[in-house]
Each structure stands twice: as structure tokens, then as C-alpha cells.
Design an enzyme around this catalytic site. Structure first.
Site, PDB file in Angstrom:
ATOM      1  N   HIS A 258      38.124  43.908  30.850  1.00 31.99           N
ATOM      2  CA  HIS A 258      39.396  44.509  31.262  1.00 31.99           C
ATOM      3  C   HIS A 258      39.165  45.573  32.317  1.00 31.99           C
ATOM      4  O   HIS A 258      38.126  46.228  32.345  1.00 31.99           O
ATOM      5  CB  HIS A 258      40.142  45.115  30.069  1.00 31.99           C
ATOM      6  CG  HIS A 258      39.302  46.034  29.232  1.00 31.99           C
ATOM      7  ND1 HIS A 258      38.384  45.565  28.313  1.00 31.99           N
ATOM      8  CD2 HIS A 258      39.232  47.376  29.181  1.00 31.99           C
ATOM      9  CE1 HIS A 258      37.790  46.587  27.734  1.00 31.99           C
ATOM     10  NE2 HIS A 258      38.279  47.706  28.251  1.00 31.99           N
TER      11      HIS A 258
ATOM     12  N   HIS B 154      40.866  49.102  33.764  1.00 37.15           N
ATOM     13  CA  HIS B 154      41.810  50.177  33.450  1.00 37.15           C
ATOM     14  C   HIS B 154      42.440  50.656  34.760  1.00 37.15           C
ATOM     15  O   HIS B 154      41.731  50.857  35.752  1.00 37.15           O
ATOM     16  CB  HIS B 154      41.085  51.396  32.873  1.00 37.15           C
ATOM     17  CG  HIS B 154      40.425  51.188  31.545  1.00 37.15           C
ATOM     18  ND1 HIS B 154      40.953  51.686  30.372  1.00 37.15           N
ATOM     19  CD2 HIS B 154      39.270  50.579  31.192  1.00 37.15           C
ATOM     20  CE1 HIS B 154      40.139  51.398  29.356  1.00 37.15           C
ATOM     21  NE2 HIS B 154      39.103  50.728  29.831  1.00 37.15           N
TER      22      HIS B 154
HETATM   23  P1  AMP Z   1      37.101  50.154  26.665  1.00 37.09           P
HETATM   24  O1  AMP Z   1      36.655  51.348  25.884  1.00 37.09           O
HETATM   25  O2  AMP Z   1      36.876  50.254  28.146  1.00 37.09           O
HETATM   26  O3  AMP Z   1      36.554  48.867  26.061  1.00 37.09           O
HETATM   27  O4  AMP Z   1      38.690  50.123  26.540  1.00 37.09           O
HETATM   28  C1  AMP Z   1      39.354  49.502  25.499  1.00 37.09           C
HETATM   29  C2  AMP Z   1      40.762  50.037  25.525  1.00 37.09           C
HETATM   30  O5  AMP Z   1      41.583  49.143  24.791  1.00 37.09           O
HETATM   31  C3  AMP Z   1      40.927  51.418  24.907  1.00 37.09           C
HETATM   32  O6  AMP Z   1      41.420  52.327  25.877  1.00 37.09           O
HETATM   33  C4  AMP Z   1      41.916  51.184  23.756  1.00 37.09           C
HETATM   34  O7  AMP Z   1      42.846  52.234  23.637  1.00 37.09           O
HETATM   35  C5  AMP Z   1      42.596  49.894  24.188  1.00 37.09           C
HETATM   36  N1  AMP Z   1      43.109  49.068  23.109  1.00 37.09           N
HETATM   37  C6  AMP Z   1      42.472  48.674  21.981  1.00 37.09           C
HETATM   38  N2  AMP Z   1      43.261  47.885  21.221  1.00 37.09           N
HETATM   39  C7  AMP Z   1      44.442  47.766  21.898  1.00 37.09           C
HETATM   40  C8  AMP Z   1      45.668  47.092  21.660  1.00 37.09           C
HETATM   41  N3  AMP Z   1      45.864  46.362  20.540  1.00 37.09           N
HETATM   42  N4  AMP Z   1      46.661  47.198  22.583  1.00 37.09           N
HETATM   43  C9  AMP Z   1      46.480  47.933  23.693  1.00 37.09           C
HETATM   44  N5  AMP Z   1      45.350  48.583  23.995  1.00 37.09           N
HETATM   45  C10 AMP Z   1      44.344  48.522  23.104  1.00 37.09           C
END
Ligand code: AMP
Ligand code: ZN
Length: 144
Positions: free
Chosen positions: A98, A100
């Protein structure tokens, strides 16, 4: 495989979706750095950038530009950050690739805290050559 972002892409888990294309989906991060913090994902599972199939990349970057422009206009932003954590060591917590996109505001005190290093004599050229070699090997293995 139990992947939260695959579940969102399949519509099994709710998300605040802001953009959906053929192969790409964008939705709000549930724990935003600022409201409007968006995650952009390929609909099909890939662990990280190195695993992303080539055919997704174009749509992914186009969607990212579209979403970022939407953030700038809707939230009247002066700027935003675009980043991606790849690997646990880099802070990745959801192992479905993903990007951001996070709004930025004056004096919001968000910083990527790090020191900087200096290369020793010849080190920069050596590191550059190692990387060029690996890229050449990877490109030629794909061409075979
Ligand atoms: P990373 O730490 O770069 O892997 O980012 C993962 C992101 O996914 C974090 O900022 C979480 O807040 C977000 N996240 C986890 N579960 C969900 C969800 N069900 N819906 C939306 N965002 C999520
Ligand atoms: Zn997944």
C-alpha cells in the site's frame, strides 16, 4: 490467506472507499496521521513493491495522483506526503502493498527523524555499482 486488505478489496470488510479502479482501490486509513489519510492498494494481493506485477504499476500511480489531487482540493492542502513501508524493518504492519497519502499542515510537527551519514572514499561509487549490477541482472533475467 487472512489479509485485511484483501478482505476490504473483496468487500467482506467495510472501508471508507474514496476511489475504485480496475485493479486499484483507495480508502481511508482507520488510524490516520491526519483526517483524510488515504491508503492506495492493488486489489490483488502483493506483499510489497518488489512483488507487484508490472501491469498494476501504471494504474496504481495514476490513481495515486488522482487521489492526491482530490485530497489537495477537498482539504485545501498546501502539501502532502506519499510513502510506503516495505518490510517489517521499515515499519510495514499490513503485508499487502500500500501507498500512504497523508495531508500536511503548517506546524504539524510530523518528521521522519533520522541522522545522515557520509560515504567513505570510493564507497559511493562501489554502492552505486552494486546496485547497477543488481538492476542489470534483474532486467536481463526478465528479458530471458
Ligand atoms: P503500514 O504500517 O505501512 O503497514 O500501514 C498499515 C496501515 O493500515 C496503518 O496505518 C493502519 O492504520 C491501516 N489499517 C489497518 N487496518 C485497516 C483497516 N481495516 N482499514 C483501514 N486502514 C487500516
Ligand atoms: Zn492481501
Amino acid at each position: 490467506m487472512d489479509c485485511i486488505f484483501c478482505s476490504i478489496a473483496a468487500g467482506r470488510v467495510p472501508a471508507e472507499i474514496v476511489y475504485s479502479g480496475n485493479r486499484v482501490l483507495a480508502f481511508l486509513d482507520v488510524n490516520p496521521i491526519h483526517p483524510g489519510h488515504v491508503l492506495i492498494i492493488p486489489k490483488r494481493h502483493s506483499r510489497d513493491l518488489t512483488e507487484l506485477p508490472e501491469e498494476v504499476l501504471g494504474e496504481l500511480m495514476l490513481a495515486t495522483q488522482t487521489v492526491a489531487a482530490g485530497l489537495v482540493h477537498s482539504l485545501d492542502l498546501q502539501g502532502f506526503n506519499l510513502f510506503s513501508n516495505n518490510g517489517a524493518i521499515a515499519g510495514q504492519s499490513v503485508f499487502h502493498f500500500h501507498l500512504h497519502v497523508t495531508p500536511r499542515y503548517p506546524q504539524d510537527n510530523i518528521r521522519f527523524v533520522h541522522g545522515t551519514k557520509e560515504y567513505g572514499p570510493g564507497e559511493m561509487a562501489a554502492v552505486g555499482e552494486r546496485i547497477r549490477q543488481a538492476i542489470r541482472d534483474n532486467v536481463s533475467s526478465k528479458e530471458q
